[in-house]
Design a protein around this motif. Structure first.
Motif, mmCIF file in Angstrom:
data_model
loop_
_atom_site.group_PDB
_atom_site.id
_atom_site.type_symbol
_atom_site.label_atom_id
_atom_site.label_comp_id
_atom_site.label_asym_id
_atom_site.label_seq_id
_atom_site.Cartn_x
_atom_site.Cartn_y
_atom_site.Cartn_z
ATOM 1 N N GLU A 167 0.756 -1.253 -0.130
ATOM 2 C CA GLU A 167 0.008 0.011 -0.090
ATOM 3 C C GLU A 167 0.887 1.248 -0.020
ATOM 4 O OE1 GLU A 167 -3.888 1.833 2.225
ATOM 5 O OE2 GLU A 167 -2.884 0.277 3.012
ATOM 6 N N TYR A 168 1.931 1.284 0.692
ATOM 7 C CA TYR A 168 2.768 2.709 0.923
ATOM 8 C C TYR A 168 4.066 2.790 0.198
ATOM 9 C CZ TYR A 168 -0.816 3.320 4.607
ATOM 10 O OH TYR A 168 -1.901 3.718 5.107
ATOM 11 N N HIS A 169 4.429 1.560 -0.533
ATOM 12 C CA HIS A 169 5.608 1.541 -1.085
ATOM 13 C C HIS A 169 5.708 1.223 -2.409
ATOM 14 C CE1 HIS A 169 10.025 2.294 -1.193
ATOM 15 N NE2 HIS A 169 10.476 0.813 -1.540
ATOM 16 N N TYR A 170 4.756 0.227 -2.691
ATOM 17 C CA TYR A 170 4.755 -0.348 -4.349
ATOM 18 C C TYR A 170 4.731 0.886 -5.486
ATOM 19 C CZ TYR A 170 2.778 -2.818 -8.209
ATOM 20 O OH TYR A 170 2.653 -3.326 -9.604
ATOM 21 N N HIS A 171 3.915 1.896 -5.007
ATOM 22 C CA HIS A 171 3.812 2.893 -6.269
ATOM 23 C C HIS A 171 5.257 3.584 -6.291
ATOM 24 C CE1 HIS A 171 3.001 5.196 -2.357
ATOM 25 N NE2 HIS A 171 3.672 6.104 -3.209
ATOM 26 N N ASN A 172 6.075 3.905 -5.232
ATOM 27 C CA ASN A 172 7.352 4.394 -5.321
ATOM 28 C C ASN A 172 8.244 3.550 -6.378
ATOM 29 O OD1 ASN A 172 6.805 6.503 -3.527
ATOM 30 N ND2 ASN A 172 7.723 5.529 -1.730
ATOM 31 N N LEU A 173 8.178 2.261 -6.207
ATOM 32 C CA LEU A 173 9.035 1.231 -6.625
ATOM 33 C C LEU A 173 8.499 1.011 -8.369
ATOM 34 C CD1 LEU A 173 9.634 -1.526 -4.331
ATOM 35 C CD2 LEU A 173 11.264 0.082 -4.859
ATOM 36 N N ALA A 174 7.423 1.225 -8.663
ATOM 37 C CA ALA A 174 6.625 1.071 -9.818
ATOM 38 C C ALA A 174 6.905 2.370 -10.685
ATOM 39 C CB ALA A 174 5.146 0.983 -9.747
ATOM 40 N N GLU A 175 7.177 3.472 -9.998
ATOM 41 C CA GLU A 175 7.255 4.624 -10.617
ATOM 42 C C GLU A 175 8.998 4.562 -11.077
ATOM 43 O OE1 GLU A 175 6.443 7.971 -8.033
ATOM 44 O OE2 GLU A 175 4.291 7.518 -8.175
ATOM 45 N N ARG A 176 9.975 4.082 -10.142
ATOM 46 C CA ARG A 176 11.179 4.035 -10.451
ATOM 47 C C ARG A 176 11.681 3.053 -11.625
ATOM 48 N NH1 ARG A 176 13.388 3.948 -4.852
ATOM 49 N NH2 ARG A 176 12.005 5.476 -3.804
ATOM 50 N N TRP A 177 11.129 1.748 -11.391
ATOM 51 C CA TRP A 177 11.423 0.650 -12.304
ATOM 52 C C TRP A 177 10.152 0.228 -13.071
ATOM 53 C CZ3 TRP A 177 13.270 -0.870 -7.045
ATOM 54 C CH2 TRP A 177 14.382 -0.360 -6.708
ATOM 55 N N ARG A 178 9.884 0.476 -14.090
ATOM 56 C CA ARG A 178 8.785 -0.049 -15.099
ATOM 57 C C ARG A 178 8.500 -1.740 -14.858
ATOM 58 N NH1 ARG A 178 6.932 3.747 -18.029
ATOM 59 N NH2 ARG A 178 8.270 4.898 -18.992
ATOM 60 N N GLU A 179 9.571 -2.230 -14.848
ATOM 61 C CA GLU A 179 9.319 -3.450 -14.651
ATOM 62 C C GLU A 179 8.760 -4.218 -13.280
ATOM 63 O OE1 GLU A 179 13.487 -2.966 -13.564
ATOM 64 O OE2 GLU A 179 12.285 -2.247 -15.374
ATOM 65 N N PHE A 180 8.910 -3.508 -12.077
ATOM 66 C CA PHE A 180 8.508 -3.796 -10.859
ATOM 67 C C PHE A 180 6.978 -3.994 -11.067
ATOM 68 C CE2 PHE A 180 6.970 -3.450 -6.545
ATOM 69 C CZ PHE A 180 7.791 -4.434 -5.811
ATOM 70 N N GLU A 181 6.524 -5.303 -10.641
ATOM 71 C CA GLU A 181 5.259 -5.661 -10.716
ATOM 72 C C GLU A 181 4.607 -6.212 -9.423
ATOM 73 O OE1 GLU A 181 4.438 -8.649 -13.898
ATOM 74 O OE2 GLU A 181 5.385 -6.967 -15.591
ATOM 75 N N GLY A 182 5.640 -6.269 -8.441
ATOM 76 C CA GLY A 182 5.168 -6.756 -6.983
ATOM 77 C C GLY A 182 4.837 -8.139 -6.997
ATOM 78 N N ARG A 183 5.310 -9.115 -8.016
ATOM 79 C CA ARG A 183 5.123 -10.320 -7.980
ATOM 80 C C ARG A 183 5.279 -11.113 -6.701
ATOM 81 N NH1 ARG A 183 6.560 -11.815 -13.986
ATOM 82 N NH2 ARG A 183 4.827 -10.718 -14.933
ATOM 83 N N SER A 184 6.581 -10.853 -6.160
ATOM 84 C CA SER A 184 7.156 -11.608 -5.106
ATOM 85 C C SER A 184 6.154 -11.087 -3.842
ATOM 86 C CB SER A 184 8.447 -11.299 -4.876
ATOM 87 O OG SER A 184 8.871 -9.901 -4.417
ATOM 88 N N TRP A 185 5.810 -9.777 -3.687
ATOM 89 C CA TRP A 185 4.961 -9.402 -2.537
ATOM 90 C C TRP A 185 3.722 -10.055 -2.612
ATOM 91 C CZ3 TRP A 185 5.897 -3.415 -2.571
ATOM 92 C CH2 TRP A 185 7.383 -2.990 -2.010
ATOM 93 N N ARG A 186 3.095 -10.084 -3.840
ATOM 94 C CA ARG A 186 1.760 -10.851 -3.854
ATOM 95 C C ARG A 186 1.649 -12.282 -3.711
ATOM 96 N NH1 ARG A 186 -3.063 -9.749 -7.014
ATOM 97 N NH2 ARG A 186 -2.096 -7.893 -7.649
ATOM 98 N N SER A 187 2.850 -13.014 -3.802
ATOM 99 C CA SER A 187 3.011 -14.338 -3.791
ATOM 100 C C SER A 187 3.188 -14.599 -2.262
ATOM 101 C CB SER A 187 4.322 -14.811 -4.394
ATOM 102 O OG SER A 187 4.115 -14.989 -5.824
ATOM 103 N N THR A 188 4.133 -13.635 -1.559
ATOM 104 C CA THR A 188 4.333 -13.661 -0.085
ATOM 105 C C THR A 188 2.668 -13.414 0.607
ATOM 106 O OG1 THR A 188 6.411 -13.226 -0.152
ATOM 107 C CG2 THR A 188 5.211 -13.021 1.924
ATOM 108 N N ILE A 189 2.047 -12.540 0.150
ATOM 109 C CA ILE A 189 0.768 -12.075 0.687
ATOM 110 C C ILE A 189 -0.294 -13.498 0.635
ATOM 111 C CG2 ILE A 189 -1.352 -10.805 0.600
ATOM 112 C CD1 ILE A 189 0.562 -8.489 -0.095
ATOM 113 N N MET A 190 -0.298 -13.822 -0.533
ATOM 114 C CA MET A 190 -1.199 -15.186 -0.970
ATOM 115 C C MET A 190 -0.704 -16.117 -0.131
ATOM 116 S SD MET A 190 -1.425 -14.344 -5.131
ATOM 117 C CE MET A 190 -1.913 -16.105 -5.354
ATOM 118 N N GLU A 191 0.730 -16.757 -0.063
ATOM 119 C CA GLU A 191 1.095 -17.699 0.951
ATOM 120 C C GLU A 191 0.753 -17.533 2.123
ATOM 121 O OE1 GLU A 191 5.236 -20.164 2.135
ATOM 122 O OE2 GLU A 191 5.421 -18.134 0.648
ATOM 123 N N GLN A 192 0.981 -16.406 2.800
ATOM 124 C CA GLN A 192 0.776 -16.180 4.263
ATOM 125 C C GLN A 192 -0.782 -16.147 4.504
ATOM 126 O OE1 GLN A 192 3.109 -16.212 6.538
ATOM 127 N NE2 GLN A 192 4.387 -16.622 4.862
#
Length: 155
Positions: free
Chosen positions: A66-91
């Motif tokens: 919620e608070y950092h994804y947009h910062n990374l997405a703006e800096r790195w076009r390829e950042f899609e948050g897949r690993s974060w999404r996977s971790t959220i889903m796994e937990q």
């Protein structure tokens, strides 16, 4: 110390099997009550520690989402948050399994979230480099949101 109590310290597996046999045979006077009580207490503590640990990871990742994804997405076009999404889903999946196997934990879920949130704030801050004040001081997610497979906060 009885032979069974000594066995607890020397061969835990045999100790557990022997106590189970005694329980099935209803030979209660022969049980190693002291160690059985200790083990039962530890089992409850273990489940609670697992609950809080899974919540800590889930909460930290939701905060980062919620608070950092947009910062990374703006800096790195390829950042899609897949690993974060996977971790959220796994937990969430592991929490669902834990709550299904130990339904009594549902009664302490709010308390466990409150306990885990402070540590999740620290972890999210450390991992993102954002100050703690970036994140809400109290958990912004309801229990329903935490357990909802489809919920991802607005990034």
């Amino acid at each position: 110390m009885t032979n069974l109590a000594t066995l607890y310290d020397t061969d835990y597996s045999t100790w557990a099997q022997r106590n189970a046999e005694l329980l099935r045979a209803r030979r209660f006077e022969e049980l190693d009550i002291e160690h059985l009580l200790e083990e039962l207490s530890d089992m409850g503590k273990s489940d609670r520690r697992e609950l809080e640990s899974r919540l800590l990871i889930l909460l930290a990742h939701l905060l980062k989402w919620e608070y950092h994804y947009h910062n990374l997405a703006e800096r790195w076009r390829e950042f899609e948050g897949r690993s974060w999404r996977s971790t959220i889903m796994e937990q969430r999946q592991r929490l669902a399994i834990l709550l299904r196997k130990s339904p009594g934990l549902k009664s302490i879920l709010n308390e466990a979230v409150a306990q885990a949130y402070s540590d999740a704030l620290e972890l999210a801050s450390d991992e993102t480099g954002l100050p703690r004040s970036t994140f809400p001081p109290d958990c912004p997610y309801s229990i329903e949101h935490l357990l909802d497979k489809t919920y991802f906060p607005a990034a």
